[in-house]
Design an enzyme around this catalytic site. Structure first.
Site, PDB file in Angstrom:
ATOM      1  N   TYR A  11      46.986  42.690  55.461  1.00 48.09           N
ATOM      2  CA  TYR A  11      45.577  42.337  55.718  1.00 48.09           C
ATOM      3  C   TYR A  11      45.410  40.821  55.917  1.00 48.09           C
ATOM      4  CZ  TYR A  11      40.626  41.637  54.400  1.00 48.09           C
ATOM      5  OH  TYR A  11      39.314  41.244  54.328  1.00 48.09           O
ATOM      6  N   SER A 124      46.482  33.964  43.140  1.00 49.61           N
ATOM      7  CA  SER A 124      45.241  34.717  42.986  1.00 49.61           C
ATOM      8  C   SER A 124      44.405  34.141  41.858  1.00 49.61           C
ATOM      9  CB  SER A 124      45.600  36.170  42.661  1.00 49.61           C
ATOM     10  OG  SER A 124      44.467  36.851  42.175  1.00 49.61           O
ATOM     11  N   TYR A 148      50.463  42.476  37.418  1.00 44.45           N
ATOM     12  CA  TYR A 148      50.342  41.898  38.769  1.00 44.45           C
ATOM     13  C   TYR A 148      50.029  40.409  38.664  1.00 44.45           C
ATOM     14  CZ  TYR A 148      47.782  40.299  42.868  1.00 44.45           C
ATOM     15  OH  TYR A 148      47.330  39.537  43.925  1.00 44.45           O
ATOM     16  N   LYS A 152      52.109  36.647  39.669  1.00 45.27           N
ATOM     17  CA  LYS A 152      51.582  35.465  40.389  1.00 45.27           C
ATOM     18  C   LYS A 152      51.786  34.213  39.536  1.00 45.27           C
ATOM     19  CE  LYS A 152      50.088  37.545  44.068  1.00 45.27           C
ATOM     20  NZ  LYS A 152      50.908  37.423  45.278  1.00 45.27           N
ATOM     21  N   TYR A 176      43.471  32.692  45.713  1.00 40.95           N
ATOM     22  CA  TYR A 176      42.398  33.326  46.485  1.00 40.95           C
ATOM     23  C   TYR A 176      41.410  33.977  45.547  1.00 40.95           C
ATOM     24  CZ  TYR A 176      46.323  33.858  49.840  1.00 40.95           C
ATOM     25  OH  TYR A 176      47.423  33.698  50.633  1.00 40.95           O
ATOM     26  N   LEU A 199      36.123  46.781  46.185  1.00 44.47           N
ATOM     27  CA  LEU A 199      34.733  47.143  46.451  1.00 44.47           C
ATOM     28  C   LEU A 199      34.417  47.342  47.940  1.00 44.47           C
ATOM     29  CD1 LEU A 199      31.831  47.509  45.415  1.00 44.47           C
ATOM     30  CD2 LEU A 199      31.542  45.023  45.623  1.00 44.47           C
TER      31      LEU A 199
HETATM   32  P1  NAD Z   1      48.799  43.598  51.938  1.00 41.07           P
HETATM   33  O1  NAD Z   1      49.382  44.669  51.078  1.00 41.07           O
HETATM   34  O2  NAD Z   1      47.961  44.001  53.097  1.00 41.07           O
HETATM   35  O3  NAD Z   1      49.968  42.621  52.460  1.00 41.07           O
HETATM   36  C1  NAD Z   1      51.154  42.415  51.751  1.00 41.07           C
HETATM   37  C2  NAD Z   1      52.296  42.741  52.694  1.00 41.07           C
HETATM   38  O4  NAD Z   1      53.552  42.530  52.025  1.00 41.07           O
HETATM   39  C3  NAD Z   1      52.298  44.189  53.177  1.00 41.07           C
HETATM   40  O5  NAD Z   1      52.294  44.202  54.590  1.00 41.07           O
HETATM   41  C4  NAD Z   1      53.590  44.777  52.597  1.00 41.07           C
HETATM   42  O6  NAD Z   1      54.147  45.756  53.461  1.00 41.07           O
HETATM   43  C5  NAD Z   1      54.463  43.545  52.442  1.00 41.07           C
HETATM   44  N1  NAD Z   1      55.516  43.630  51.414  1.00 41.07           N
HETATM   45  C6  NAD Z   1      55.378  43.973  50.103  1.00 41.07           C
HETATM   46  N2  NAD Z   1      56.564  43.906  49.489  1.00 41.07           N
HETATM   47  C7  NAD Z   1      57.488  43.499  50.414  1.00 41.07           C
HETATM   48  C8  NAD Z   1      58.890  43.239  50.380  1.00 41.07           C
HETATM   49  N3  NAD Z   1      59.609  43.423  49.271  1.00 41.07           N
HETATM   50  N4  NAD Z   1      59.484  42.835  51.521  1.00 41.07           N
HETATM   51  C9  NAD Z   1      58.788  42.663  52.659  1.00 41.07           C
HETATM   52  N5  NAD Z   1      57.455  42.903  52.750  1.00 41.07           N
HETATM   53  C10 NAD Z   1      56.819  43.317  51.635  1.00 41.07           C
HETATM   54  O7  NAD Z   1      47.971  42.618  50.967  1.00 41.07           O
HETATM   55  P2  NAD Z   1      46.994  41.417  51.299  1.00 41.07           P
HETATM   56  O8  NAD Z   1      45.646  41.771  50.770  1.00 41.07           O
HETATM   57  O9  NAD Z   1      47.145  40.993  52.698  1.00 41.07           O
HETATM   58  O10 NAD Z   1      47.575  40.330  50.309  1.00 41.07           O
HETATM   59  C11 NAD Z   1      48.525  39.360  50.719  1.00 41.07           C
HETATM   60  C12 NAD Z   1      48.920  38.516  49.522  1.00 41.07           C
HETATM   61  O11 NAD Z   1      47.751  37.922  48.958  1.00 41.07           O
HETATM   62  C13 NAD Z   1      49.575  39.306  48.391  1.00 41.07           C
HETATM   63  O12 NAD Z   1      50.592  38.525  47.829  1.00 41.07           O
HETATM   64  C14 NAD Z   1      48.454  39.479  47.401  1.00 41.07           C
HETATM   65  O13 NAD Z   1      48.927  39.618  46.085  1.00 41.07           O
HETATM   66  C15 NAD Z   1      47.673  38.189  47.578  1.00 41.07           C
HETATM   67  N6  NAD Z   1      46.267  38.305  47.155  1.00 41.07           N
HETATM   68  C16 NAD Z   1      45.480  39.277  47.694  1.00 41.07           C
HETATM   69  C17 NAD Z   1      44.151  39.407  47.258  1.00 41.07           C
HETATM   70  C18 NAD Z   1      43.256  40.496  47.812  1.00 41.07           C
HETATM   71  O14 NAD Z   1      42.242  40.805  47.174  1.00 41.07           O
HETATM   72  N7  NAD Z   1      43.547  41.104  48.985  1.00 41.07           N
HETATM   73  C19 NAD Z   1      43.629  38.540  46.305  1.00 41.07           C
HETATM   74  C20 NAD Z   1      44.456  37.551  45.792  1.00 41.07           C
HETATM   75  C21 NAD Z   1      45.786  37.441  46.236  1.00 41.07           C
HETATM   76  N1  UFG Z   2      33.689  47.725  42.036  1.00 43.38           N
HETATM   77  C1  UFG Z   2      32.837  48.800  41.940  1.00 43.38           C
HETATM   78  N2  UFG Z   2      33.218  49.981  42.534  1.00 43.38           N
HETATM   79  C2  UFG Z   2      34.400  50.131  43.197  1.00 43.38           C
HETATM   80  C3  UFG Z   2      35.269  49.012  43.288  1.00 43.38           C
HETATM   81  C4  UFG Z   2      34.881  47.818  42.689  1.00 43.38           C
HETATM   82  O1  UFG Z   2      31.762  48.716  41.346  1.00 43.38           O
HETATM   83  O2  UFG Z   2      34.689  51.229  43.683  1.00 43.38           O
HETATM   84  C5  UFG Z   2      33.279  46.442  41.427  1.00 43.38           C
HETATM   85  C6  UFG Z   2      34.248  45.976  40.347  1.00 43.38           C
HETATM   86  O3  UFG Z   2      33.906  46.555  39.109  1.00 43.38           O
HETATM   87  C7  UFG Z   2      34.032  44.453  40.404  1.00 43.38           C
HETATM   88  C8  UFG Z   2      33.673  44.188  41.872  1.00 43.38           C
HETATM   89  O4  UFG Z   2      33.286  45.440  42.407  1.00 43.38           O
HETATM   90  O5  UFG Z   2      32.914  44.137  39.616  1.00 43.38           O
HETATM   91  C9  UFG Z   2      34.853  43.641  42.667  1.00 43.38           C
HETATM   92  O6  UFG Z   2      35.977  44.496  42.458  1.00 43.38           O
HETATM   93  P1  UFG Z   2      37.313  44.413  43.323  1.00 43.38           P
HETATM   94  O7  UFG Z   2      38.221  45.469  42.813  1.00 43.38           O
HETATM   95  O8  UFG Z   2      36.968  44.430  44.767  1.00 43.38           O
HETATM   96  O9  UFG Z   2      37.850  42.946  43.013  1.00 43.38           O
HETATM   97  P2  UFG Z   2      38.316  42.287  41.628  1.00 43.38           P
HETATM   98  O10 UFG Z   2      37.495  41.051  41.466  1.00 43.38           O
HETATM   99  O11 UFG Z   2      38.337  43.238  40.523  1.00 43.38           O
HETATM  100  O12 UFG Z   2      39.836  41.929  41.952  1.00 43.38           O
HETATM  101  C10 UFG Z   2      40.209  41.250  43.146  1.00 43.38           C
HETATM  102  C11 UFG Z   2      41.618  41.670  43.568  1.00 43.38           C
HETATM  103  C12 UFG Z   2      42.633  41.223  42.572  1.00 43.38           C
HETATM  104  C13 UFG Z   2      42.501  39.769  42.366  1.00 43.38           C
HETATM  105  C14 UFG Z   2      41.087  39.420  41.958  1.00 43.38           C
HETATM  106  C15 UFG Z   2      40.922  37.942  41.829  1.00 43.38           C
HETATM  107  O13 UFG Z   2      41.688  43.076  43.684  1.00 43.38           O
HETATM  108  O14 UFG Z   2      43.915  41.447  43.072  1.00 43.38           O
HETATM  109  O15 UFG Z   2      40.178  39.895  42.943  1.00 43.38           O
HETATM  110  O16 UFG Z   2      41.346  37.331  42.988  1.00 43.38           O
HETATM  111  F1  UFG Z   2      43.340  39.393  41.391  1.00 43.38           F
END
Ligand code: NAD
Ligand code: UFG
Length: 338
Positions: A11, A124, A148, A152, A176, A199
């Site tokens: 993503y 994160s 998780y 990080k 992030y 969410l």
């Molecule tokens: P995502 O799952 O869409 O992207 C992660 C990608 O890594 C995937 O395409 C997956 O196939 C690949 N991958 C996982 N393990 C691998 C491995 N061993 N070798 C090669 N490829 C591998 O997730 P995203 O939302 O795009 O997140 C990207 C990064 O940002 C992640 O490290 C995630 O922890 C971090 N992050 C995401 C969020 C969020 O809410 N989306 C928040 C904070 C941090």
């Molecule tokens: N929520 C709902 N219903 C749902 C999903 C979420 O009410 O079906 C609420 C949660 O309770 C929370 C808010 O929406 O209050 C946001 O929830 P998310 O799961 O979308 O996000 P979080 O803040 O819990 O966590 C996200 C990422 C984590 C990251 C964190 C901080 O999923 O990986 O942000 O960056 F660590």
């Protein structure tokens, strides 16, 4: 520059590949496709007119990672690849520690062998844990409260130790907040496998008819409307934050930490209302019990990224929801239906 993007079909990775190419960089992608589709990269190429080199490679396979560095003269790495589901990390901690830590160690060792010592890492806001006051500031003591988040934190520690030991490394740790939205073309976006944990992807699947209703987890928090507050950031703003961080470290060795967030919190009900506005109709929902582990409220202090990188978010919550909805409406089954 030639930038290697791990997790570049995911993503945030796919949006960042697009931003890098728009900024004039060449891109090489490594991904094992465990949580993504290479269709994302085909669509990025359609949008930019420049295909990225793609290697379907697992970071756990150190020799295969070496082969990619041997083939391409990489200048810097942006490291997204990892597993990211908090709940799954609690039930399967070994899978998370193995994939995220060993994958990162293999990558860093391979970079070192090939004299590539610039890296931007996807951390994160979860590293701030549950004891810090809000807004979160980079200098705070970190301490995640789930496996998780601990991967990080531990990777941040490894990179900090590396930067302290060897002055040749250029390291950016990007924390992030909550990325949502999609590229305004509606061609690339978030495509979660199974039931969405987050969410906005859940709301989007209700809106498109894939799920019956949104469960709002908790309506009795000590917040203005009783639902949790989070700092939502448009994925295109987030992608541009990576380009800014890369430019900064290209000129400077050392270890840098930046929050990437907007600096304001929005409630679950505010997000729902904004998404309903984008869709043009009410979205079924029900207020239910709290989700274990959720914090009532957190958001970023976003001043360091502005001061150091001249970067700040530019897109509103309404734009995030409009763009997320365009992607979901045009691709009801994500990438799999093409
Ligand atoms: P995502 O799952 O869409 O992207 C992660 C990608 O890594 C995937 O395409 C997956 O196939 C690949 N991958 C996982 N393990 C691998 C491995 N061993 N070798 C090669 N490829 C591998 O997730 P995203 O939302 O795009 O997140 C990207 C990064 O940002 C992640 O490290 C995630 O922890 C971090 N992050 C995401 C969020 C969020 O809410 N989306 C928040 C904070 C941090
Ligand atoms: N929520 C709902 N219903 C749902 C999903 C979420 O009410 O079906 C609420 C949660 O309770 C929370 C808010 O929406 O209050 C946001 O929830 P998310 O799961 O979308 O996000 P979080 O803040 O819990 O966590 C996200 C990422 C984590 C990251 C964190 C901080 O999923 O990986 O942000 O960056 F660590």
């Amino acid at each position: 520059m030639k930038i290697l993007v791990t997790g570049g079909t995911g993503y945030i990775g796919s949006h960042t590949v697009l931003s890098l190419q728009e900024a004039g960089h060449d891109v090489v992608v490594i991904d094992n496709l465990i949580n993504s589709s290479d269709e994302a990269l085909r669509r990025v190429a359609e949008l930019t007119g420049k295909p990225a080199a793609f290697h379907r490679t697992d970071l756990l396979d150190e020799q295969a990672v070496d082969a990619v560095f041997a083939e391409h003269a990489v200048d810097a790495v942006i490291h997204f690849a990892g597993l990211k589901a908090v709940g799954e990390s609690v039930s399967e901690p070994l899978k998370y520690y193995h994939n995220n830590l060993v994958g990162t160690l293999n990558l860093l060792r391979s970079m070192d062998r090939h004299n590539v010592r610039s890296i931007v890492f996807s951390s994160s806001a979860t590293v701030y844990g549950e004891h810090n006051a809000i807004p979160y500031v980079e200098k705070m003591e970190i301490g995640a409260n789930n496996p998780y988040g601990r991967t990080k934190e531990q990777i941040e520690d490894i990179l900090s130790d590396l930067g302290a030991a060897d002055g040749r490394w250029h390291i950016a740790l990007l924390r992030y907040f909550n990325p949502v939205g999609a590229h305004p073309s509606g061609r690339i976006g978030e495509d979660p496998q199974g039931i969405p944990n987050n969410l906005v992807p859940f709301i989007a699947q209700v809106a498109v008819g894939r799920r019956e209703k949104l469960m709002v987890f908790g309506g009795d928090y000590d917040t203005p409307d009783g639902t949790c507050l989070r700092d939502y950031i448009h994925v295109v703003d987030l992608a541009e934050g990576h380009v800014a961080a890369l430019n900064h470290i290209a000129e400077r060795a050392g270890v840098f930490r930046w929050n990437l967030g907007s600096g304001t919190g929005s409630s679950v009900l505010e997000v729902l209302r904004s998404f309903e506005k984008a869709v043009g109709r009410p979205i079924p929902h029900e207020i239910t019990g709290r989700r274990a582990g959720d914090l009532p409220a957190f958001w970023a202090d976003a001043t360091s990224a502005l001061a150091d990188l001249s970067w700040s978010t530019s897109k509103s919550l309404d734009q995030m929801c409009e763009d997320h909805w365009r992607w979901q409406k045009n691709n009801p089954q994500g990438y799999s239906a093409d």
